[in-house]
Design a protein around this motif. Sequence first.
Motif, mmCIF file in Angstrom:
data_model
loop_
_atom_site.group_PDB
_atom_site.id
_atom_site.type_symbol
_atom_site.label_atom_id
_atom_site.label_comp_id
_atom_site.label_asym_id
_atom_site.label_seq_id
_atom_site.Cartn_x
_atom_site.Cartn_y
_atom_site.Cartn_z
ATOM 1 N N VAL A 58 6.601 2.996 -3.855
ATOM 2 C CA VAL A 58 5.478 3.667 -4.707
ATOM 3 C C VAL A 58 5.456 4.849 -4.661
ATOM 4 N N VAL A 59 5.643 5.870 -5.700
ATOM 5 C CA VAL A 59 6.223 7.407 -5.547
ATOM 6 C C VAL A 59 5.174 8.153 -6.512
ATOM 7 N N TYR A 60 4.974 9.306 -5.910
ATOM 8 C CA TYR A 60 3.913 10.092 -6.851
ATOM 9 C C TYR A 60 5.071 11.221 -7.651
ATOM 10 N N ILE A 61 5.104 11.103 -9.017
ATOM 11 C CA ILE A 61 5.795 11.977 -9.796
ATOM 12 C C ILE A 61 5.072 13.090 -10.051
ATOM 13 N N ARG A 62 5.561 14.391 -9.882
ATOM 14 C CA ARG A 62 4.853 15.484 -9.961
ATOM 15 C C ARG A 62 4.833 15.942 -11.126
ATOM 16 N N ILE B 256 1.952 7.926 -10.812
ATOM 17 C CA ILE B 256 2.192 7.207 -9.722
ATOM 18 C C ILE B 256 3.110 6.098 -10.372
ATOM 19 N N GLY B 257 4.190 5.754 -9.918
ATOM 20 C CA GLY B 257 5.248 4.753 -10.176
ATOM 21 C C GLY B 257 5.859 3.855 -9.197
ATOM 22 N N VAL B 258 6.621 2.904 -9.732
ATOM 23 C CA VAL B 258 7.301 2.110 -8.633
ATOM 24 C C VAL B 258 8.727 2.199 -8.870
ATOM 25 N N VAL B 259 9.488 2.427 -7.670
ATOM 26 C CA VAL B 259 10.999 2.629 -7.874
ATOM 27 C C VAL B 259 11.502 1.151 -8.327
ATOM 28 N N LEU C 167 -1.457 -1.834 -10.551
ATOM 29 C CA LEU C 167 -0.864 -1.368 -9.155
ATOM 30 C C LEU C 167 -1.898 -0.814 -8.247
ATOM 31 N N LYS C 168 -2.971 -0.333 -8.745
ATOM 32 C CA LYS C 168 -3.971 0.107 -7.878
ATOM 33 C C LYS C 168 -4.875 -1.288 -7.268
ATOM 34 N N LYS C 169 -4.689 -2.204 -8.224
ATOM 35 C CA LYS C 169 -5.528 -3.446 -7.775
ATOM 36 C C LYS C 169 -4.512 -4.419 -6.607
ATOM 37 N N GLU C 170 -3.247 -4.166 -6.769
ATOM 38 C CA GLU C 170 -2.324 -4.981 -6.130
ATOM 39 C C GLU C 170 -2.653 -4.000 -4.470
#
Length: 102
Positions: A40-44, A49-52, A95-98
């Motif tokens: 899980v990464v933050y994209i500036r 916030i996304g998943v690879v 994603l937040k829930k997971e």
Amino acid sequence: MAHYTVNAKNYALFDYEPYLDGNWTPISRPAKLKYDLGDVVYIRHTNSIGVVIGCIDSKGGELRTDMDGMVGFHDIEFAKLKHFRTTDVNVLDRLKKELNIK
């Protein structure tokens, strides 16, 4: 703290090639990776916030995320709790829930 990781297949719309070389040819998983499937990464640049989800080109410094498609390593970092709490951050509720982040 270790970074967040989820099952990438739960966030991909298609079966992406997980690992590619600099010529976009599928390869086996490299022994050393900066980012891997499910990270899980933050994209500036998009405050997202996304998943690879695949297409990792370690030498070229790019990967595919569920939120922004192909992004360069220079524009991402492992997501931390502070990123989820950033004003107006774009993140999927599931994603937040997971990750059990409220």
